[in-house]
Design a protein around this motif. Structure first.
Motif, mmCIF file in Angstrom:
data_model
loop_
_atom_site.group_PDB
_atom_site.id
_atom_site.type_symbol
_atom_site.label_atom_id
_atom_site.label_comp_id
_atom_site.label_asym_id
_atom_site.label_seq_id
_atom_site.Cartn_x
_atom_site.Cartn_y
_atom_site.Cartn_z
ATOM 1 N N THR A 50 60.550 76.449 83.776
ATOM 2 C CA THR A 50 61.798 75.833 84.209
ATOM 3 C C THR A 50 61.752 75.703 85.721
ATOM 4 O OG1 THR A 50 63.009 76.852 82.378
ATOM 5 C CG2 THR A 50 64.314 75.977 84.197
ATOM 6 N N TYR B 79 63.557 74.429 89.314
ATOM 7 C CA TYR B 79 64.706 73.991 90.105
ATOM 8 C C TYR B 79 64.283 73.642 91.531
ATOM 9 C CZ TYR B 79 67.506 76.113 86.381
ATOM 10 O OH TYR B 79 68.060 76.436 85.164
ATOM 11 N N THR C 149 60.939 72.244 81.627
ATOM 12 C CA THR C 149 62.264 71.707 81.940
ATOM 13 C C THR C 149 62.352 71.537 83.440
ATOM 14 O OG1 THR C 149 63.243 72.844 80.044
ATOM 15 C CG2 THR C 149 64.752 72.051 81.735
ATOM 16 N N ASN D 296 64.457 70.497 86.732
ATOM 17 C CA ASN D 296 65.743 70.229 87.383
ATOM 18 C C ASN D 296 65.561 69.999 88.880
ATOM 19 O OD1 ASN D 296 67.398 70.884 84.960
ATOM 20 N ND2 ASN D 296 66.495 72.902 85.256
ATOM 21 N N ASN E 147 63.390 66.111 81.588
ATOM 22 C CA ASN E 147 63.585 65.848 83.012
ATOM 23 C C ASN E 147 65.052 65.577 83.313
ATOM 24 O OD1 ASN E 147 62.906 65.310 85.744
ATOM 25 N ND2 ASN E 147 62.997 63.101 85.315
ATOM 26 N N ASN E 148 65.587 66.358 84.268
ATOM 27 C CA ASN E 148 66.967 66.177 84.716
ATOM 28 C C ASN E 148 67.040 65.763 86.176
ATOM 29 O OD1 ASN E 148 68.166 67.095 82.185
ATOM 30 N ND2 ASN E 148 67.421 69.129 82.763
ATOM 31 N N ASN E 149 65.879 65.513 86.805
ATOM 32 C CA ASN E 149 65.890 65.116 88.204
ATOM 33 C C ASN E 149 64.764 64.129 88.495
ATOM 34 O OD1 ASN E 149 66.559 64.902 90.871
ATOM 35 N ND2 ASN E 149 66.216 67.021 91.410
ATOM 36 N N ALA F 146 68.314 60.980 85.781
ATOM 37 C CA ALA F 146 66.970 61.445 86.127
ATOM 38 C C ALA F 146 66.017 60.269 86.265
ATOM 39 C CB ALA F 146 66.454 62.408 85.068
#
Length: 280
Positions: free
Chosen positions: A194, A196, A211, A213, A228-230, A247
């Motif tokens: 994960t 960030y 994952t 971010n 993908n969140n970014n 994203a």
């Protein structure tokens, strides 16, 4: 002055040479000279040179040089101190504020100095606030400093915002959570990731899930399922994944099956196996 002990001594302050033989027992030892211990010492405060092949049942506080192939309690290695825990050496909890070289076994570590874990070295949970290199085995890692892994980390890895983590080996861990900067140049074969912060893969990730971010840059290969969140930038190979609303994926490489509700930019040399483009 020179003392050789095969009996029992109380508290010892040594500025000369003390040899404590196998049958020797002493209380607390304060050493600014030279100590050789094959027996049992209650505790040790060292600003000189100590070689331990026996047992220090209590704490060791060091600002000199200690070489251990025996057993000690908790170790605090302070400024100007060098602690060499050689093969066969076992220590309790280590707080390192100077230089610690481990080829033996350490219970847990808090590192504020320079810690080198060699190929035979084994540690428990490791908290790093400074500089550490691992070629052996670490149980888990909480990193706010600079950590270079050339060995195995068997448990969870938390790389905090101030942390820099580089993996050059066959990384084996349970979960990797990155808030700082991480680079994989090796082969990750187990564990979920994960991110960030900023993560870069030039090696191979064939593990659980990824994952993202933060920012994930891939020029290596991975068959892990990704979300993908970014921002993902890909010039290598990634497996099947989901790109969520807001994203972006920029790819000049290869992607597996992609479900997209964000933005996917498939550039000149990009290949996507299958694309499901959802309503924005």
């Amino acid at each position: 002055a020179t003392t050789t002990n095969t009996g029992t001594l109380g508290t010892v302050t040594n500025a000369g040479t003390l040899t404590n033989n196998t049958a020797g027992r002493t209380g607390a030892v304060t050493n600014s000279g030279t100590v050789t211990n094959a027996g049992t010492i209650a505790s040790l405060t060292n600003s000189g040179t100590t070689t331990n092949t026996g047992t220090v049942t209590g704490t060791v506080t060091n600002t000199g040089t200690v070489t251990n192939t025996g057993r000690t309690g908790a170790v605090t290695n302070n400024t100007n101190g060098t602690f060499n825990n050689n093969a066969g050496g076992i220590t309790g909890t280590v707080t390192n504020n100077s230089t610690f070289n481990n080829r033996g076994t350490v219970t847990t570590v808090t590192n504020n100095g320079t810690f080198t874990n060699y190929s035979t070295g084994v540690t428990g949970a490791f908290t790093n606030n400074s500089t550490a290199t691992n070629a052996g085995t670490v149980a888990s890692l909480d990193n706010s400093g600079t950590f270079t892994n050339n060995g195995a980390i068997s448990g969870d890895i938390l790389n905090r915002s101030a942390g820099t983590f580089t993996n050059n080996a066959n990384g084996v861990f349970t979960n990797f959570t990155n808030y700082g900067t991480s680079t994989n140049n090796g082969n990750i074969t187990n564990g979920s990731i994960t991110n960030y912060g900023t993560a870069t893969n030039t090696g191979t990730i064939n593990s659980g899930t990824i994952t993202n971010n933060g920012s994930f840059v891939n020029s290596g290969s991975s068959n892990s399922t990704w979300t993908n969140n970014n921002l993902i930038t890909n010039t290598g190979t990634l497996g099947n994944g989901t790109n969520n609303t807001g994203a972006t994926v920029n790819t000049n490489g290869t992607l597996g099956d992609v479900t997209n509700s964000g933005t996917v930019n498939n550039n000149d040399s990009g290949t996507i196996n299958n694309l499901i483009n959802l309503i924005a």
